[in-house]
Design a protein around this motif. Structure first.
Motif, mmCIF file in Angstrom:
data_model
loop_
_atom_site.group_PDB
_atom_site.id
_atom_site.type_symbol
_atom_site.label_atom_id
_atom_site.label_comp_id
_atom_site.label_asym_id
_atom_site.label_seq_id
_atom_site.Cartn_x
_atom_site.Cartn_y
_atom_site.Cartn_z
ATOM 1 N N LYS A 123 0.574 -1.174 -0.093
ATOM 2 C CA LYS A 123 -0.709 0.229 -0.026
ATOM 3 C C LYS A 123 0.797 1.139 -0.443
ATOM 4 N N ALA A 124 1.769 1.569 0.328
ATOM 5 C CA ALA A 124 2.723 2.663 0.631
ATOM 6 C C ALA A 124 3.189 2.561 -0.748
ATOM 7 N N ARG A 125 3.982 1.235 -0.676
ATOM 8 C CA ARG A 125 4.286 1.389 -2.007
ATOM 9 C C ARG A 125 3.869 2.184 -3.200
ATOM 10 N N GLY A 126 2.027 1.524 -2.822
ATOM 11 C CA GLY A 126 1.926 2.297 -4.324
ATOM 12 C C GLY A 126 1.220 3.712 -4.682
ATOM 13 N N GLN A 127 1.014 4.181 -3.189
ATOM 14 C CA GLN A 127 1.049 5.827 -2.595
ATOM 15 C C GLN A 127 1.907 6.459 -3.432
ATOM 16 N N HIS A 128 2.925 5.837 -2.703
ATOM 17 C CA HIS A 128 4.766 7.207 -3.364
ATOM 18 C C HIS A 128 4.696 6.432 -4.578
ATOM 19 N N ARG A 130 2.025 6.835 -6.982
ATOM 20 C CA ARG A 130 0.185 7.905 -7.115
ATOM 21 C C ARG A 130 1.486 8.643 -7.150
ATOM 22 N N GLU A 131 1.644 9.297 -6.374
ATOM 23 C CA GLU A 131 2.015 10.649 -6.131
ATOM 24 C C GLU A 131 3.364 10.980 -6.670
ATOM 25 N N ALA A 132 4.184 10.086 -6.894
ATOM 26 C CA ALA A 132 5.199 10.328 -7.802
ATOM 27 C C ALA A 132 4.489 10.423 -9.561
ATOM 28 N N GLU A 133 3.449 9.276 -9.760
ATOM 29 C CA GLU A 133 2.941 10.151 -11.363
ATOM 30 C C GLU A 133 2.324 10.949 -11.352
ATOM 31 N N ALA A 134 1.569 11.758 -10.242
ATOM 32 C CA ALA A 134 1.256 13.465 -10.241
ATOM 33 C C ALA A 134 2.027 14.471 -10.334
ATOM 34 N N VAL A 135 3.251 14.025 -9.987
ATOM 35 C CA VAL A 135 4.234 15.220 -10.143
ATOM 36 C C VAL A 135 4.341 14.867 -11.265
ATOM 37 N N ARG A 136 4.736 13.405 -11.506
ATOM 38 C CA ARG A 136 5.079 13.711 -13.435
ATOM 39 C C ARG A 136 4.075 14.356 -13.803
ATOM 40 N N ALA A 137 3.184 14.343 -14.384
ATOM 41 C CA ALA A 137 1.717 14.620 -15.197
ATOM 42 C C ALA A 137 1.630 15.878 -15.379
ATOM 43 N N LYS A 138 2.090 16.855 -13.465
ATOM 44 C CA LYS A 138 2.446 17.687 -13.249
ATOM 45 C C LYS A 138 3.409 19.129 -14.722
ATOM 46 N N ALA A 139 4.497 17.981 -14.217
ATOM 47 C CA ALA A 139 5.981 18.776 -14.934
ATOM 48 C C ALA A 139 5.747 18.555 -16.353
#
Length: 170
Positions: A123-128, A130-139
């Motif tokens: 779960k922690a890895r999945g959340q991490h 998702r957060e990384a993908e959101a940052v990448r998409a924003k960039a």
């Protein structure tokens, strides 16, 4: 022949280095021997060292005497259980509680499930992720938004040379 002469010439430096390494002035001179002229005492010690003791079978618990096996079993049967000092056990519990409280204060986003269990690694890895993908998409969105403005700025600065001027050389 050159090696003994060279050693004789640098023997003072060798003696000084050895004495400084061992911390005393025990070495005074170096005697260079000819090849194959080792002292008899040295060769005798080598012969004694290489002569192996008579080989005997290795003793293990399986090959020991029945008396040893019996006394080992009796000893293992009456070994007292581990005694824990209650004061030490309480101190360990207090320290563990304090470390958990500090951990919750330091990392509030990593608190466990509502029932008190900790978050699983998946779960922690999945959340991490998702957060990384959101940052990448924003960039990526920001880069795409800036790209058209950048192209118009650079298009104004770039001048295309006359193709005829490129055909001749100096």
């Amino acid at each position: 022949m050159a090696m003994p002469v060279m050693l004789w010439l640098i023997s003072a430096r060798i003696v000084a280095a050895v004495n400084s390494a061992i911390g005393t002035d025990a070495i005074r001179t170096i005697r260079v021997l000819a090849v194959g002229s080792a002292p008899a005492l040295h060769t005798m010690r080598l012969a004694l060292a290489t002569a192996a003791a008579p080989e005997a079978p290795v003793k293990t618990r399986e090959t020991t005497s029945p008396g040893y096996k019996e006394s080992l079993a009796v000893h293992q049967a009456v070994v007292p259980e581990r005694r824990v000092d209650p004061g030490i056990a309480q101190a360990v519990e207090r320290q563990t509680r304090a470390m958990r409280e500090l951990s919750v204060r330091a990392f509030p986003e990593q608190q466990g499930e509502p029932d008190g269990t900790s978050v699983s690694i998946e779960k922690a890895r999945g959340q991490h992720l998702r957060e990384a993908e959101a940052v990448r998409a924003k960039a990526v969105r920001r880069a795409r938004a800036e790209r058209p403005g950048r192209e118009t700025e650079t298009a104004a600065k770039v001048t295309v040379p006359d193709p005829g001027a490129l055909r001749s050389t100096a």
